[in-house]
Design an enzyme around this catalytic site. Structure first.
Site, PDB file in Angstrom:
ATOM      1  N   HIS A  56      31.451 -18.973   6.626  1.00  0.00           N
ATOM      2  CA  HIS A  56      31.860 -19.030   5.201  1.00  0.00           C
ATOM      3  C   HIS A  56      32.269 -20.449   4.794  1.00  0.00           C
ATOM      4  O   HIS A  56      33.262 -20.638   4.079  1.00  0.00           O
ATOM      5  CB  HIS A  56      33.007 -18.059   4.919  1.00  0.00           C
ATOM      6  CG  HIS A  56      32.667 -16.618   5.115  1.00  0.00           C
ATOM      7  ND1 HIS A  56      32.345 -15.775   4.071  1.00  0.00           N
ATOM      8  CD2 HIS A  56      32.595 -15.853   6.236  1.00  0.00           C
ATOM      9  CE1 HIS A  56      32.103 -14.564   4.546  1.00  0.00           C
ATOM     10  NE2 HIS A  56      32.232 -14.583   5.853  1.00  0.00           N
ATOM     11  N   ASN A 129      33.725  -8.781   1.772  1.00  0.00           N
ATOM     12  CA  ASN A 129      32.392  -9.294   1.443  1.00  0.00           C
ATOM     13  C   ASN A 129      31.856  -8.557   0.222  1.00  0.00           C
ATOM     14  O   ASN A 129      32.505  -7.644  -0.291  1.00  0.00           O
ATOM     15  CB  ASN A 129      31.443  -9.062   2.624  1.00  0.00           C
ATOM     16  CG  ASN A 129      31.572 -10.125   3.713  1.00  0.00           C
ATOM     17  OD1 ASN A 129      32.073 -11.213   3.476  1.00  0.00           O
ATOM     18  ND2 ASN A 129      31.110  -9.804   4.898  1.00  0.00           N
TER      19      ASN A 129
HETATM   20  C1  HEM Z   1      36.045 -16.505   7.276  1.00  0.00           C
HETATM   21  C2  HEM Z   1      36.303 -14.807  11.791  1.00  0.00           C
HETATM   22  C3  HEM Z   1      34.480 -10.574  10.327  1.00  0.00           C
HETATM   23  C4  HEM Z   1      34.799 -12.059   5.759  1.00  0.00           C
HETATM   24  C5  HEM Z   1      36.247 -16.399   8.628  1.00  0.00           C
HETATM   25  C6  HEM Z   1      36.816 -17.429   9.453  1.00  0.00           C
HETATM   26  C7  HEM Z   1      36.896 -16.952  10.707  1.00  0.00           C
HETATM   27  C8  HEM Z   1      36.366 -15.621  10.697  1.00  0.00           C
HETATM   28  C9  HEM Z   1      37.460 -17.657  11.929  1.00  0.00           C
HETATM   29  C10 HEM Z   1      37.257 -18.802   8.968  1.00  0.00           C
HETATM   30  C11 HEM Z   1      38.674 -18.694   8.473  1.00  0.00           C
HETATM   31  C12 HEM Z   1      39.223 -20.017   8.056  1.00  0.00           C
HETATM   32  O1  HEM Z   1      38.952 -21.020   8.737  1.00  0.00           O
HETATM   33  O2  HEM Z   1      39.962 -20.055   7.041  1.00  0.00           O
HETATM   34  C13 HEM Z   1      35.860 -13.499  11.779  1.00  0.00           C
HETATM   35  C14 HEM Z   1      35.862 -12.619  12.921  1.00  0.00           C
HETATM   36  C15 HEM Z   1      35.330 -11.426  12.517  1.00  0.00           C
HETATM   37  C16 HEM Z   1      35.014 -11.565  11.104  1.00  0.00           C
HETATM   38  C17 HEM Z   1      36.370 -12.983  14.319  1.00  0.00           C
HETATM   39  C18 HEM Z   1      35.082 -10.152  13.277  1.00  0.00           C
HETATM   40  C19 HEM Z   1      35.832  -9.738  14.261  1.00  0.00           C
HETATM   41  C20 HEM Z   1      34.449 -10.585   8.963  1.00  0.00           C
HETATM   42  C21 HEM Z   1      34.176  -9.445   8.129  1.00  0.00           C
HETATM   43  C22 HEM Z   1      34.277  -9.868   6.841  1.00  0.00           C
HETATM   44  C23 HEM Z   1      34.599 -11.277   6.866  1.00  0.00           C
HETATM   45  C24 HEM Z   1      33.885  -8.047   8.648  1.00  0.00           C
HETATM   46  C25 HEM Z   1      34.117  -9.097   5.565  1.00  0.00           C
HETATM   47  C26 HEM Z   1      34.183  -7.784   5.493  1.00  0.00           C
HETATM   48  C27 HEM Z   1      35.172 -13.380   5.790  1.00  0.00           C
HETATM   49  C28 HEM Z   1      35.353 -14.181   4.592  1.00  0.00           C
HETATM   50  C29 HEM Z   1      35.707 -15.461   5.033  1.00  0.00           C
HETATM   51  C30 HEM Z   1      35.725 -15.422   6.479  1.00  0.00           C
HETATM   52  C31 HEM Z   1      35.202 -13.714   3.149  1.00  0.00           C
HETATM   53  C32 HEM Z   1      35.985 -16.673   4.165  1.00  0.00           C
HETATM   54  C33 HEM Z   1      37.440 -16.688   3.740  1.00  0.00           C
HETATM   55  C34 HEM Z   1      37.661 -17.815   2.767  1.00  0.00           C
HETATM   56  O3  HEM Z   1      37.056 -17.780   1.689  1.00  0.00           O
HETATM   57  O4  HEM Z   1      38.408 -18.745   3.093  1.00  0.00           O
HETATM   58  N1  HEM Z   1      35.961 -15.306   9.409  1.00  0.00           N
HETATM   59  N2  HEM Z   1      35.341 -12.831  10.703  1.00  0.00           N
HETATM   60  N3  HEM Z   1      34.692 -11.678   8.163  1.00  0.00           N
HETATM   61  N4  HEM Z   1      35.397 -14.154   6.901  1.00  0.00           N
HETATM   62 FE1  HEM Z   1      35.365 -13.504   8.773  1.00  0.00          FE
END
Ligand code: HEM
Ligand code: NDP
EC number: 1.11.1.6
Length: 493
Positions: A56, A129
């Site tokens: 993202h 999402n």
């Molecule tokens: C961002 C890990 C599953 C939606 C991120 C980030 C990490 C991460 C490390 C970066 C966060 C940051 O640096 O601020 C993971 C892991 C997952 C997972 C380990 C599964 C175990 C998901 C799922 C969704 C999702 C299932 C949605 C249903 C998002 C979104 C962002 C993000 C929207 C961006 C947040 C922002 O706008 O700053 N994810 N994620 N992720 N993830 Fe995940």
């Protein structure tokens, strides 16, 4: 008395006499080390970047307002869900998943829909999402999955073989693959798509009762998607199409709105419901758990500083508030760890002191002190690290008659206990139906959209090895015989 300061200064506030010419030994001579203004400029420039988000990375942030239209005190003590008409400040960051910070917006990719409520009892984030489901049901697979979505470590190119190989060997992804390859896989912009909390969370009320909940944000702008051909053109003309669309909409006062809905399940029903309600590859069919509309989300203010507010926003599923809790969803459990950990690395230990991250509706009071960049004044409620008069340990004997200000935890906000049973083990086969809901989605699509879905899938699946194609055809066939047959035929198998 302060002097007029509309002249350029160095970081220590001293006026700069010449910002255009380095200090040299003679007109044609080399630059002197004592030109500390030049050194400061070059050194700070070298430090302008922080690591981009590991997923993202490309995104758009906007502030807004959540207005509650249905009181949920029957289900939760959460402040922002109590009292019809209450308004809560929000921040949303939209994003694509797989691309880098400079990648094009109009890619086929899920869109992030990360929402923060600045509530009177702390920040509540729903980091979802534009899809109600996900590719996986266990967070242990997430790093491997993302490796297949990002660039091949040898060629540095996107790798359809890796993507489809992973999906072929993880049939639980089939439902989300169908969503991704459908028309909704390339939203026209961030305004004309739905958002979903995706996970099951919990709500709890003042009677100590727990309910399972899913959040749905339905766009009031109408869904609009791009065909692959339109997207390919747009990516070339305007890689920042979604950012541009949002900036223009807010500047025009054309504020985007979403109807906020919930599905609610009584705690005990999770034990008997035919679908595992904590499986992120599944939806709760509306016929079983209808949507209940509870409010409206409006976005109405762009941040003033993209880096400070959007790049440094730290949204996290672990930002929960009294009345809202997690659930046993294995993906959510992994995410409860992953985000704050990523943010400590990406931004620094005191990232929650930044204005976009500190609570706006209340003051953060805790015993954590010091660390890099400690001491930021929260523009809303003053210093967050505590001054000399406040204790930096607990329990303490502080109070009105003490020389220190004391903080105490409060049992008023204790979450009801969750009954657990079973043996500790690594369960892999607790829910084997990876196909029914993927088939349900295929079956509700109109014929023209089915045809585009098949074409989108075969566009990249055809670039993979025969064994991967054959396994995928088996999966699609299990979801729906027609679905599988048409893919088989299009691939020429
Ligand atoms: C961002 C890990 C599953 C939606 C991120 C980030 C990490 C991460 C490390 C970066 C966060 C940051 O640096 O601020 C993971 C892991 C997952 C997972 C380990 C599964 C175990 C998901 C799922 C969704 C999702 C299932 C949605 C249903 C998002 C979104 C962002 C993000 C929207 C961006 C947040 C922002 O706008 O700053 N994810 N994620 N992720 N993830 Fe995940
Ligand atoms: P329903 O008929 O009650 O719901 C169908 C859902 O599908 C609606 O939410 C609708 O969203 C969405 N939808 C309609 N057209 C498309 C499309 N072209 N691409 C993607 N989604 C679309 O049936 P069920 O609740 O039993 O769900 C059936 C299938 O619908 C599920 O397997 C799932 O794939 C999908 N779905 C279900 C959701 C849920 O929470 N139950 C949420 C979203 C999708 P909209 O009203 O916005 O058009």
């Amino acid at each position: 008395m302060t002097e007029q300061t509309n002249y350029l200064t160095s970081q220590n506030g001293a006026p700069v006499a010449d910002d255009q010419n380095s200090l040299t030994a003679g007109e044609r001579g080399p630059v002197l080390l004592q030109d500390f203004h030049l050194l400061e400029k070059l050194a700070h420039f070298n430090r302008e970047r922080i690591p981009e988000r590991v997923v993202h990375a490309k995104g758009t942030g906007v502030y807004g307002t959540f207005t509650l239209t249905k009181d949920l005190s029957e289900y939760t003590i959460a402040d922002h869900f109590n009292e019809v008409g209450k308004q809560t400040e929000t921040f949303v960051r939209f994003s694509t998943v797989g691309g880098e910070m400079g990648s094009a917006d109009a890619e086929r990719d899920p869109r992030g829909f990360g929402l923060r409520f600045y509530t009177a009892r702390g920040n509540h984030d729903i980091v979802g999402n534009n899809t109600p489901t996900f590719f996986l049901r266990d967070g242990i697979k997430f790093p491997d999955f993302i490796h297949t979505q990002k660039r091949n470590p040898q060629t540095n190119l996107k790798d359809p073989q890796a993507m489809w190989d992973f999906w072929a060997l993880n049939p639980e992804a089939l439902h989300q693959v169908t969503v991704l390859m459908s028309d909704r896989g390339i939203p026209a912009n961030y305004r004309q798509m739905n958002g979903y909390g995706s996970h099951t969370y919990s709500l709890w009320n003042d009677k100590g009762e727990r309910f399972w909940v899913k959040f749905h944000f339905k766009t009031k702008q109408g869904i609009a998607n791009l065909t692959p051909e339109q997207a390919d053109i747009l990516k070339g003309i305007d890689p920042d199409s979604s950012q541009r669309d949002m900036v223009a909409a807010i500047a025009d006062g054309n504020f985007p709105r979403w109807a906020v809905n919930v599905q609610i399940m009584a705690e005990a029903d999770a034990n008997t419901y035919s679908i595992n309600p904590f499986d992120l590859t599944k939806v709760w069919p509306h016929a079983d758990y209808p949507l209940i509309e509870i409010g409206e989300l409006e976005l109405n203010r762009m941040p003033e500083n993209y880096f400070a507010e959007v790049e440094q926003v730290a949204l996290a599923p672990s930002n929960l508030v009294p009345g809202v809790g997690a659930s046993p969803d294995k993906m959510l459990q992994a995410r409860l760890f992953a985000y704050a950990d990523a943010q400590r690395y990406r931004i620094g230990a005191n990232y929650n002191q930044l204005p976009v991250n500190c609570p706006h509706g209340t003051k953060a009071n805790h015993h954590q002190r010091a660390g890099a960049m400690a001491g930021t004044q929260c523009p809303y409620h003053g210093s967050q690290t505590g001054g000399d008069a406040s204790a930096n340990y607990g329990p303490n004997s502080g109070g009105p008659n003490s020389r220190i200000e004391g903080l105490s935890d409060t049992s008023q906000f204790i979450e009801p206990p969750l009954r657990l049973d079973g043996e500790a083990d690594r369960y892999s086969r607790y829910n084997q139906d990876d196909f029914t809901q993927a088939g349900n989605l295929y079956r509700i699509l109109p014929e023209e959209e089915k045809a585009r879905l098949i074409s989108n899938i075969c566009g990249t699946l055809s670039q993979t090895t025969l064994d991967v194609q054959q396994t995928m055809v088996e999966h699609f066939t299990k979801a729906d015989a027609d679905y599988g047959q048409r893919i088989k035929q299009t691939l020429g198998l």
